[in-house]
Write an enzyme that holds these catalytic residues in place. Sequence first.
Site, PDB file in Angstrom:
ATOM      1  N   GLU A 131       0.821  -1.210   0.000  1.00  0.00           N
ATOM      2  CA  GLU A 131       0.000   0.000   0.000  1.00  0.00           C
ATOM      3  C   GLU A 131       0.855   1.260   0.000  1.00  0.00           C
ATOM      4  OE1 GLU A 131      -2.333  -3.414   1.224  1.00  0.00           O
ATOM      5  OE2 GLU A 131      -0.468  -2.598   2.046  1.00  0.00           O
ATOM      6  N   HIS A 143     -11.756  -6.332   7.457  1.00  0.00           N
ATOM      7  CA  HIS A 143     -12.352  -6.028   6.159  1.00  0.00           C
ATOM      8  C   HIS A 143     -13.685  -5.308   6.332  1.00  0.00           C
ATOM      9  CE1 HIS A 143      -9.522  -9.315   5.284  1.00  0.00           C
ATOM     10  NE2 HIS A 143      -9.412  -8.764   4.073  1.00  0.00           N
TER      11      HIS A 143
END
Length: 294
Positions: free
Chosen positions: A27, A97
């Site tokens: 990321e 998530h």
Amino acid sequence: FGGVFRCSQGLREEFGKERVFNTPLSENGIAGMAVGYASAGGTAIGEIQFADYIFPAFDQIVNEMAKFRYRSGNQWNCGGVTLRTPCGAVGHGALYHSQSPEAYLAHTPGLVVVMPRGPRCAKGLLLSSIRSKDPVVFLEPKTLYRSAVEEVPDADYEIPLGKAEIILPGSDVTVVGWGAQLRTLREAYDLAAREGVSCELIDLRTILPWDSHSIVESVRKTGRLVVSHEAPITCGFGAEVVATVGRECFFSLEAPIERVCGYDTPFGLVFEEHYLPDEWKNLDAIRRVMENSL
């Protein structure tokens, strides 16, 4: 492959591998590459495939992307960056998530933070974000990928950033949310209407900069406010909305402001239905602001 949710499926075949490509699962690297490309004058659209994993990229987002223009006295910038990332609950995402990190991002001057409520809104806001001269983090509520159905025009159109939308006008209670929470709030709106309560439903759409003017004007009319979001209540962005309304609308308020949010706990898989601020919790808040009115 098109990403976890197939959002970019077919783009590589249409536009070529020079413009659409996979990266290592880093990321920080994705954000850094986007910042570098945009600083050279390009338009970069990066995807962090779950907002829960955007945190390793915070150094690039907070210390580079957000500050690039300011630290150079506007001599250079990386305003061509848009980072897309799926966020929020999906029904089975559990701790890693399901998170909604908009409040973290909204604490960073120099960013624009956007969260659409549905497909039509998403297209207009995304086009505005990509064409914006400021770096944008575009949060996409992942539950909408499979559950939201709308007619979306083929034509090119933009929705202005930094401008809230009054979805349904009302006179008794101002109800504010953003992203997928608007579907829940619409259900609460309908339930309240059956009890004779007229709610004004507002989608903030842009978290930073947020449209305080529209919210303040609505509350001055209704005298009551309910703010709702999935993220934990403590230091959630709803607190900023409440603080501003408390200052600007003090003499207009008819009842204490209500926040209906996620709990200050990790997002437990088996407790998801209890964690989420559903339509019934929001209806209870609407009832309280009516019952507690001066």
